[in-house]
Design an enzyme around this catalytic site. Sequence first.
Site, short mmCIF file in Angstrom:
data_model
loop_
_atom_site.label_atom_id
_atom_site.label_comp_id
_atom_site.label_asym_id
_atom_site.label_seq_id
_atom_site.Cartn_x
_atom_site.Cartn_y
_atom_site.Cartn_z
N GLU A 1 -8.59 -11.40 4.43
CA GLU A 1 -7.91 -11.87 5.64
C GLU A 1 -8.20 -10.90 6.77
O GLU A 1 -8.71 -9.81 6.55
CB GLU A 1 -6.40 -11.97 5.41
CG GLU A 1 -5.75 -10.66 5.05
CD GLU A 1 -4.24 -10.79 4.83
OE1 GLU A 1 -3.72 -11.88 4.99
OE2 GLU A 1 -3.63 -9.76 4.51
N GLU B 1 -9.92 -7.44 5.90
CA GLU B 1 -9.68 -6.98 4.54
C GLU B 1 -10.60 -7.68 3.54
O GLU B 1 -10.78 -8.90 3.62
CB GLU B 1 -8.22 -7.23 4.14
CG GLU B 1 -7.24 -6.42 4.97
CD GLU B 1 -5.81 -6.48 4.41
OE1 GLU B 1 -5.05 -5.55 4.71
OE2 GLU B 1 -5.47 -7.45 3.70
N ARG C 1 2.27 7.59 2.28
CA ARG C 1 3.51 7.15 2.92
C ARG C 1 4.68 7.81 2.21
O ARG C 1 4.96 7.48 1.06
CB ARG C 1 3.65 5.63 2.84
CG ARG C 1 2.48 4.91 3.50
CD ARG C 1 2.74 3.43 3.52
NE ARG C 1 1.54 2.72 3.96
CZ ARG C 1 1.51 1.43 4.26
NH1 ARG C 1 2.61 0.71 4.14
NH2 ARG C 1 0.39 0.86 4.66
N LYS D 1 0.83 -1.21 0.00
CA LYS D 1 0.00 0.00 0.00
C LYS D 1 0.86 1.26 0.00
O LYS D 1 1.90 1.30 0.65
CB LYS D 1 -0.90 0.00 1.24
CG LYS D 1 -1.88 -1.15 1.25
CD LYS D 1 -2.46 -1.35 2.65
CE LYS D 1 -3.27 -2.63 2.71
NZ LYS D 1 -3.59 -2.99 4.11
N ASN E 1 -6.10 -8.93 9.60
CA ASN E 1 -4.78 -8.58 10.11
C ASN E 1 -4.91 -8.35 11.60
O ASN E 1 -5.63 -7.46 12.03
CB ASN E 1 -4.23 -7.34 9.43
CG ASN E 1 -3.89 -7.63 7.98
OD1 ASN E 1 -3.30 -8.67 7.67
ND2 ASN E 1 -4.31 -6.76 7.09
N ARG F 1 -3.44 -6.98 14.01
CA ARG F 1 -2.49 -6.00 14.54
C ARG F 1 -2.96 -4.60 14.17
O ARG F 1 -3.92 -4.44 13.43
CB ARG F 1 -1.12 -6.23 13.91
CG ARG F 1 -1.22 -6.18 12.40
CD ARG F 1 0.12 -6.14 11.74
NE ARG F 1 0.01 -6.60 10.36
CZ ARG F 1 -0.25 -5.83 9.32
NH1 ARG F 1 -0.44 -4.54 9.49
NH2 ARG F 1 -0.34 -6.33 8.10
#
Lengths: 481, 638
Positions: free
Chosen positions: A291, A278, A341, A240, A293, A295
């Site tokens: 899935e 997700e 990012r 990402k 995640n 965390r």
Amino acid sequence: MEKKKILVANRGEIALRIIRAAQELGHATVAIYETPDADALPLRIADEAVWIGDGPRVDYLNIEKVIKAAKKTGAHAIHPGYGFLAENPDFAAACEEAGIIFIGPPSEVIRNLGDKVVARRIMEEAGIPMVPGTGNLPPGDEGLEAALAFADKHGYPVMLKATAGGGGRGIRRVESAEQLREELPVARAEAQAAFGSDAVYVEKAVVNPKHVEVQIIADRYGETVHLGTRDCSIQRRNQKLVEIAPAMITDKKLLDEICDAAVRAAKAANYFNAGTVEFLVDQDGKYYFMEINTRLQVEHTVTEMITGIDIVRTMIKLALGKKLAFRQEDVVLRGHAVEMRINAEDPQNDFMPEGGKKVTVYRSPGGYGVRLDGFVYQGYTVPQVYDSLLVKLTVHGFSWNETVDRLRRCLRNFNIAGPKTTIPFYLNIVEDPDFQKGEFDTSYLDTHPHLFEYEDVQSEVNKLAGLIAEIHWKKENPYAA
Amino acid sequence: MERIVFGMPVDEVLRTLRSADGYYITNTARDLSQSDYKNRILLHTDLLAAEPREAAGYFSLEITGGASIHVDILRKQVDPFLKLELLREKMPKTMFQTLCRGVNLFGYRPYPQNVIRLVVREFAKYVDVWRVFDFMNHVPNMQAVFEEVQAAGKILEPCICFSTGPEHTNDFYVGKVAEILDVTGPDIILCIKNHGGLGTPKRIGELVAAIKDRFPDLVIHYHGHNTDSNDVGRIQAAVLAGATIVDASDHAFSAYYGPPPILSVIHTLKDHGKRAIGIDEEAVVATSDVLRDERPHYDCFESQFRGFLPTVQIHKLPGGAMGSSLEQAVKGGFLQQMPEILHKELPKVQVELGNWWSVTPGSQILWTTAVRNVLDGDRYGNPSGDLKNLLLGKYGPFPFYRPADWIYEKVFGSDWQKILEQEGGMDDIEDIDIEKERQTLAKRLGWEPTDQQLVTYLQHPNDAVEFFKFEQKFGRVYVLPPSIFLRRGGFKLGETLHFRDHDGKEHVIEIGPTLKNEETGEITVYLNVDHHQRFYTFKEETAATAAAPAQTSLSKEEIAELAEAGDMRAPFTANVCDVLVEEGQEVKKGDRLVILEAMKMQTPVESMVDGVVVEVTVDLGDAVQMGDKLVKIAKPEA
């Protein structure tokens, strides 16, 4: 709340993010570091810092050493951040065994959801829509045959995935039987090297989907809420780059459905603390579970901006036994948030990392609706051995237009010299009409090659200053000789 | 309106000059810079002076040409075209003048005809008055430039170079003028180019009178140098004899070898009832008031030898070559031999080689020959290539007489007659393929050059490429005043430097500390640029680093090219996580050779050719840099 000591088993911006939240709650904080991180900012901000080894990327992954550091400093809890040990069930189990609170889900939940085959079974039972796929492939030729048979039935392309992978890692797209034969052993080897297990499976590829995920959060007392969606469709090689909350899907009913499915999925997994469910959403508005995640996600900031809920603070409070302080109806989504990012990478050279370079100038934007989660400073040398994230720029706006305008302004206000960064590439994104209309899916980068066309610009004064520096230090001015 | 201004048609300019009641002045700022400041007066200073110079009302400002274009890119780091553009913005009325060395343009050796024409065409967009000369006064050497200047509708000012001696009679020079007029037609200005400042006022007056006598309508422009301190006298004699334009420059920068001060000329001629047409004396004074503060910054370029040199009448070195000759003597350690060189050997060589005109490139040939003759003690025993070319007639025929046979024998050996017969005479220099040159330049720069960049490149290829790269790296540095650009010994800690960039944006830079890392030898200069700290790191050049071989860093394209040849290189920085082939193994195009890992992703390196692996350079687990060798594959013999 009783004052505790929290060890942060991570580095970089996320270590700083967690330290800040913990300090706001009045807890003491412990940072750990490998030698290449000796200059890192989190060490200076944390109340204590423990050196755990020369690394790189081995000591941060060493459960024993991290637990030892926690014991030595008397830490009550460990926040694992993302990456490294964050989704390693053995680490969560080791914490549990050592009597240290793991700030995240129980080890069993991590183990179940980390095994994609088990996770699929749980989700199938809960009635969550799934992309068709195989179970773990048997080893050797048998596995290859099973994979080929699956692909024949569902058609190419298919995705070859490492069972223990995550966050876009360990995924390959395969276009033909020939390629499948070739890639399967490589994928196994890579999975073994990266995740310590060579288990892989095959899934039908959903072509050019949107990547939509739901932030969920659950306390120990049966309350599970979602904090809305995020759109992480803008990726390169499944990593990402730009994340948006809420997802850019106009069909509100579909988004509600996806959020409900996420809560159901979390409950089915007996989920506790913060996690992310997700989904892939195809062009017909069909969604598939991908899935969970287990965390904190890099992109949690965008959800915080539109909900006003501090996810890391909430994680710590829940881990220390608190109840959720809000219910689903209290969660209000306001406006739009985007995270970009800012990586020390050269987008024009296949995002090649620019590690090892010194940040000679660092000036960041500020002002209304702007949030920065970074850890670099002027004079800091970006280590070669870790990821290349410098700072996450997150902006919040009332409307999508306002948000894009703010992004543009902030990207222009950045002044980073030394390593090349993704900023000029992002500037092209904010100028792109499709992005401005909110129209993009996971094929965005491939279908918009012009985003990579920009020139390396140095301001005129900085060029001149370079000459002045040369005239200054040389004993003989070459221009006056 | 008697002032001649930019944009007037050539015929109107000539009509105005022919009917002038008085005389005009050209401000030869370029020649002043070249003669007394090694050509190093910066555009920044000329821009400071632009406003009063514009108001002063000169016939023209000589601001480009000669050696200045080469020095612009070589030392001053300014684009010679940008310089003219910026000056034009500030000086909309004043005509700009250049000095062009004919077939040698602004350089030292003859250029091909198509280069000459392209260069003149491009510069003619900015330059209004073209002074053109040839050091042998060989008119055909100037013809291409003449044609292009006239075709561009600019003012052509052919020169007769002037010198002294028994051959330099009025008849000779009047004949030369006739030869020029035959080629150019009557609509020119004729320049008497007295680059050495030779002869007495009486001699110059007689020459002007003789030319005017034969060509009464011809406008004469007298150009001189003040090396012997008597150029004002020659100017006075020239004007009184009928010259219409004279050269002088700003007194704040007056020194010894350049033009005399403008005001001295004006005052002297005023007493003779001669008026400086168009001139605003107050603006002339104001210009020097602006310039005076700048002069100290140029101190390092001024001649170390103070005082006029009336001995120029003996050695005849041109003003433009005085500074560099003295500097060469200092650097070469033969300063004490200068009297012998200048006063004995140089005049002797001058006469022996034909007594033509000591000006570029001939002055360099005379000077070099005289210096070698004295230092080697073996006269003509160590001839330069240029001397040989001169003797072979490559620059043009000798105007008066050929040097003696013994010199030819000394230079070329006993075969000299055969050599002269076979190789003598002027060469036809073949046109070059300009499009090909453009492509070469584009390749060297990495971008498409402009026509102006091409023109600069055609004259000084390597220096031009260096300069364009410099400009790309450091920007438009003409904005830096001489107090910054020419600073020696560094700045003071905490000193603040102010300047405006090319776009007019104001900047301030404060000098911070300079730190040296003793281990690595790295030097870091801290600067506060617009109140924001930046630092610049340099590697101190030590004997070790200077001798170290350049690190090979291949580009993507180079790596791809090598791969096509079977030399597989790492396409990026990575770790080797698998080596799939061994030496001697046969491979096909597309076979996987090595698996690399970077950013947690594995990427196979596939063979680009069919062949046999002859070398495997890497091992499992090796870290490789972009461009490092991986595997070499030999293609089977075709």
